[in-house]
Motif scaffolding. Structure first.
Motif, PDB file in Angstrom:
ATOM      1  N   GLU A  47       4.402  -2.300  -0.989  1.00 41.49           N
ATOM      2  CA  GLU A  47       4.305  -0.864  -0.706  1.00 41.49           C
ATOM      3  C   GLU A  47       3.489  -0.601   0.565  1.00 41.49           C
ATOM      4  O   GLU A  47       3.776   0.331   1.311  1.00 41.49           O
ATOM      5  CB  GLU A  47       3.704  -0.116  -1.892  1.00 41.49           C
ATOM      6  CG  GLU A  47       3.765   1.379  -1.714  1.00 41.49           C
ATOM      7  CD  GLU A  47       3.472   2.159  -2.982  1.00 41.49           C
ATOM      8  OE1 GLU A  47       3.415   3.398  -2.890  1.00 41.49           O
ATOM      9  OE2 GLU A  47       3.286   1.551  -4.052  1.00 41.49           O
ATOM     10  N   LEU A  48       2.499  -1.437   0.806  1.00 37.54           N
ATOM     11  CA  LEU A  48       1.709  -1.309   2.032  1.00 37.54           C
ATOM     12  C   LEU A  48       2.488  -1.788   3.257  1.00 37.54           C
ATOM     13  O   LEU A  48       2.090  -1.517   4.383  1.00 37.54           O
ATOM     14  CB  LEU A  48       0.404  -2.101   1.909  1.00 37.54           C
ATOM     15  CG  LEU A  48      -0.677  -1.456   1.057  1.00 37.54           C
ATOM     16  CD1 LEU A  48      -1.780  -2.456   0.740  1.00 37.54           C
ATOM     17  CD2 LEU A  48      -1.245  -0.234   1.769  1.00 37.54           C
ATOM     18  N   GLY A  49       3.572  -2.513   3.036  1.00 40.14           N
ATOM     19  CA  GLY A  49       4.396  -2.986   4.131  1.00 40.14           C
ATOM     20  C   GLY A  49       3.918  -4.269   4.779  1.00 40.14           C
ATOM     21  O   GLY A  49       4.313  -4.597   5.889  1.00 40.14           O
ATOM     22  N   LEU A  75       8.345   3.669  -4.131  1.00 40.19           N
ATOM     23  CA  LEU A  75       7.019   3.988  -3.611  1.00 40.19           C
ATOM     24  C   LEU A  75       6.276   4.861  -4.616  1.00 40.19           C
ATOM     25  O   LEU A  75       6.867   5.718  -5.257  1.00 40.19           O
ATOM     26  CB  LEU A  75       7.145   4.713  -2.269  1.00 40.19           C
ATOM     27  CG  LEU A  75       7.855   3.928  -1.164  1.00 40.19           C
ATOM     28  CD1 LEU A  75       7.980   4.787   0.086  1.00 40.19           C
ATOM     29  CD2 LEU A  75       7.110   2.645  -0.851  1.00 40.19           C
ATOM     30  N   SER A  76       4.972   4.642  -4.721  1.00 44.47           N
ATOM     31  CA  SER A  76       4.171   5.412  -5.677  1.00 44.47           C
ATOM     32  C   SER A  76       3.687   6.730  -5.097  1.00 44.47           C
ATOM     33  O   SER A  76       3.289   7.616  -5.826  1.00 44.47           O
ATOM     34  CB  SER A  76       2.968   4.586  -6.144  1.00 44.47           C
ATOM     35  OG  SER A  76       2.072   4.403  -5.072  1.00 44.47           O
ATOM     36  N   GLY A  77       3.679   6.840  -3.778  1.00 43.56           N
ATOM     37  CA  GLY A  77       3.179   8.055  -3.145  1.00 43.56           C
ATOM     38  C   GLY A  77       1.673   8.070  -2.984  1.00 43.56           C
ATOM     39  O   GLY A  77       1.101   9.070  -2.563  1.00 43.56           O
ATOM     40  N   ALA A  78       1.019   6.956  -3.301  1.00 42.01           N
ATOM     41  CA  ALA A  78      -0.431   6.872  -3.165  1.00 42.01           C
ATOM     42  C   ALA A  78      -0.789   6.685  -1.691  1.00 42.01           C
ATOM     43  O   ALA A  78      -0.002   6.176  -0.901  1.00 42.01           O
ATOM     44  CB  ALA A  78      -0.974   5.704  -3.981  1.00 42.01           C
ATOM     45  N   SER A  79      -1.997   7.095  -1.349  1.00 41.86           N
ATOM     46  CA  SER A  79      -2.461   6.925   0.030  1.00 41.86           C
ATOM     47  C   SER A  79      -2.739   5.448   0.308  1.00 41.86           C
ATOM     48  O   SER A  79      -2.917   4.649  -0.622  1.00 41.86           O
ATOM     49  CB  SER A  79      -3.734   7.738   0.258  1.00 41.86           C
ATOM     50  OG  SER A  79      -4.821   7.160  -0.460  1.00 41.86           O
ATOM     51  N   ALA A  80      -2.789   5.103   1.578  1.00 42.35           N
ATOM     52  CA  ALA A  80      -3.064   3.718   1.956  1.00 42.35           C
ATOM     53  C   ALA A  80      -4.431   3.279   1.443  1.00 42.35           C
ATOM     54  O   ALA A  80      -4.608   2.145   0.996  1.00 42.35           O
ATOM     55  CB  ALA A  80      -2.987   3.562   3.469  1.00 42.35           C
ATOM     56  N   ARG A  81      -5.400   4.166   1.463  1.00 44.05           N
ATOM     57  CA  ARG A  81      -6.740   3.841   0.969  1.00 44.05           C
ATOM     58  C   ARG A  81      -6.699   3.499  -0.527  1.00 44.05           C
ATOM     59  O   ARG A  81      -7.317   2.527  -0.966  1.00 44.05           O
ATOM     60  CB  ARG A  81      -7.695   4.994   1.243  1.00 44.05           C
ATOM     61  CG  ARG A  81      -9.117   4.704   0.814  1.00 44.05           C
ATOM     62  CD  ARG A  81     -10.094   5.680   1.463  1.00 44.05           C
ATOM     63  NE  ARG A  81     -11.456   5.365   1.119  1.00 44.05           N
ATOM     64  CZ  ARG A  81     -12.156   4.348   1.606  1.00 44.05           C
ATOM     65  NH1 ARG A  81     -11.615   3.535   2.481  1.00 44.05           N
ATOM     66  NH2 ARG A  81     -13.399   4.136   1.237  1.00 44.05           N
ATOM     67  N   GLU A  82      -5.969   4.303  -1.296  1.00 47.61           N
ATOM     68  CA  GLU A  82      -5.843   4.037  -2.740  1.00 47.61           C
ATOM     69  C   GLU A  82      -5.129   2.705  -2.979  1.00 47.61           C
ATOM     70  O   GLU A  82      -5.522   1.932  -3.862  1.00 47.61           O
ATOM     71  CB  GLU A  82      -5.077   5.163  -3.424  1.00 47.61           C
ATOM     72  CG  GLU A  82      -5.818   6.468  -3.491  1.00 47.61           C
ATOM     73  CD  GLU A  82      -4.937   7.608  -3.991  1.00 47.61           C
ATOM     74  OE1 GLU A  82      -5.515   8.551  -4.552  1.00 47.61           O
ATOM     75  OE2 GLU A  82      -3.701   7.553  -3.838  1.00 47.61           O
TER      76      GLU A  82
END
Length: 132
Positions: A47-49, A75-82
């Protein structure tokens, strides 16, 4: 004084049916647990690529399971930080299990992933991924 027992007891000893169902060894249980943690880490990594790290993790999951892992499709839709925080935690769990089963290859990979995600959380440049 006491009346003798005339019927069989309805209670059973814990080891009566020891061979009635299959048992796994500690090593097999740790393999299953480690493969699960790595598969979850793979999903977040995809998901982070991060394809390079994803391939390294996928290789270890395939080794433990004996088959290539299913890759993350949604994709979960979470932010990159999460996602980095979640990946850091999953890599930590994988590191603990890898250390418990003395799997140096996965331990090195998990420690490297923890470092990379900790650096990403701190805003530092991405560390190069070392192939185990």
């Amino acid at each position: 004084m006491y009346e003798p027992v005339r019927t069989k007891s309805v209670h059973r000893m814990a080891d009566d049916d020891h061979d009635a169902y299959p048992h796994r060894s500690r090593e097999e249980e740790l393999d299953i647990q480690l493969a699960g943690h790595l598969a979850a880490l793979l999903a977040v990594t995809d998901e982070l690529g991060d394809t390079e790290a994803g391939e390294l993790v996928a290789r270890q999951v395939a080794r433990l399971r004996g088959a290539p892992p299913a890759r993350h499709a949604a994709l979960s839709g979470a932010s990159a930080r999460e996602l980095h925080g979640k990946a850091h935690a999953l890599a930590g769990r994988a590191l603990v299990v890898a250390a418990s089963r003395a799997d140096t290859t996965v331990a090195i990979l998990a420690a490297g992933r923890m470092d990379a995600h900790a650096a990403a959380l701190a805003g530092e440049p991405t560390l190069a991924v070392a192939a185990p």
